[in-house]
Design an enzyme around this catalytic site. Structure first.
Site, short mmCIF file in Angstrom:
data_model
loop_
_atom_site.label_atom_id
_atom_site.label_comp_id
_atom_site.label_asym_id
_atom_site.label_seq_id
_atom_site.Cartn_x
_atom_site.Cartn_y
_atom_site.Cartn_z
N HIS A 87 0.84 -1.20 0.00
CA HIS A 87 0.00 0.00 0.00
C HIS A 87 0.87 1.25 0.00
O HIS A 87 0.69 2.16 -0.83
CB HIS A 87 -0.91 -0.03 1.23
N GLU A 88 1.83 1.29 0.92
CA GLU A 88 2.70 2.47 1.01
C GLU A 88 3.64 2.56 -0.20
O GLU A 88 3.94 3.65 -0.68
CB GLU A 88 3.52 2.40 2.30
N HIS B 276 1.87 4.23 -3.10
CA HIS B 276 1.88 5.69 -2.96
C HIS B 276 3.22 6.26 -3.44
O HIS B 276 3.27 7.20 -4.23
CB HIS B 276 1.68 6.10 -1.50
#
Length: 265
Positions: free
Chosen positions: A58-59, A62
């Site tokens: 997820h990170e 980004h």
């Protein structure tokens, strides 16, 4: 030469993440084969490790999207190595979400990579950077539920099937929560570039408290019921029925009294 080496090092996958992947693989194998005497322990370790993997991805999503959108500083910050220890708030992005999974079976949104927004040009790019994280949860949920909606469960052991169902539930809750247009969450980051300066200025002071507001609302029985009805509706549409969801969560909490309804064969 030095700069090239540094750039490659900035993008090299961290041994920490490789170790988490190894734990996921080994415990997944244990849940599949029934190697562990206590299947609940194998499911617990597998789901927890896989959940941490999804948080890292997820990170990373980004950061990777920000890199291609103009923020070249994400590499030197270690965000492209998938190392959870490089996040600005490892406690908020890793530890707290895992605690919430253990306590309440809900996918807590993380969010601890610092993006230098001033380096990114264009509202669509800003929106995409924010959307990349929860879209990763959507993709992860699709992978976890693939055996269900592809009707490919023949031969899949009960423990592993239950584990996938519970892991899918976590991914769906994380995606829905992250996409909420609440200050401090990714959903607000998606729409923020399209808001007027005055609106953004008025909302900015509330950003640190957005997540707290969401969880306060989830404590309200009617809101909690509606939220999880949405989660269950999505899972039902993906073929993950109530038995698999319930047994996955029940088996995950192996330290509690085992329900005979969820006996593993």
């Amino acid at each position: 030469m030095t700069s090239v080496t540094t750039r490659r090092g900035d993008r090299r996958i961290s041994p920490v993440f490789v170790g988490i992947l190894a734990v996921t693989a080994v415990t997944g194998w244990a849940a599949w084969t029934g190697f562990a005497e206590q299947p609940g322990l194998a499911v617990f370790l597998f789901v927890t490790a896989a959940w941490i993997v999804s948080l890292c991805l997820h990170e990373y999503a980004h950061a990777r999207t920000a890199l291609h959108s103009g923020d070249i500083t994400v590499g030197e910050k270690g965000y492209l190595t998938l190392n959870p220890l490089k996040y600005t708030h490892a406690l908020l992005s890793i530890v707290l979400p895992v605690v919430f999974v253990i306590m309440g079976g809900i996918g807590l949104p993380g969010g601890a990579v610092f993006i230098e927004r001033g380096r990114i040009r264009g509202r669509w790019r800003h929106s995409l950077v924010s959307a990349a994280g929860p879209l990763t949860n959507v993709l992860f949920a699709a992978v976890c539920t693939a055996p269900f909606w592809l009707d490919a469960l023949d031969g899949v052991p009960d423990a592993f099937r239950y584990a996938l169902a519970f892991l899918a539930l976590l991914q769906v809750t994380a995606a829905l929560l992250n996409f909420l247009p609440v200050p401090g969450l990714d959903g607000y980051g998606v729409i923020e570039p399209w808001l007027s300066y005055d609106v953004k200025r008025q909302v900015e002071p509330f950003a640190p408290f957005g997540l707290l507001l969401v969880f306060a609302l989830l404590m309200v029985p009617s809101v909690n019921r509606e939220f999880f009805q949405a989660v269950y509706w999505i899972l039902d549409a993906l073929g993950v029925d109530v038995q698999n969801r319930y047994c996955g969560e029940n088996l995950y909490r192996f330290w509690q009294e085992t329900n005979e309804y969820c006996a593993v064969s």
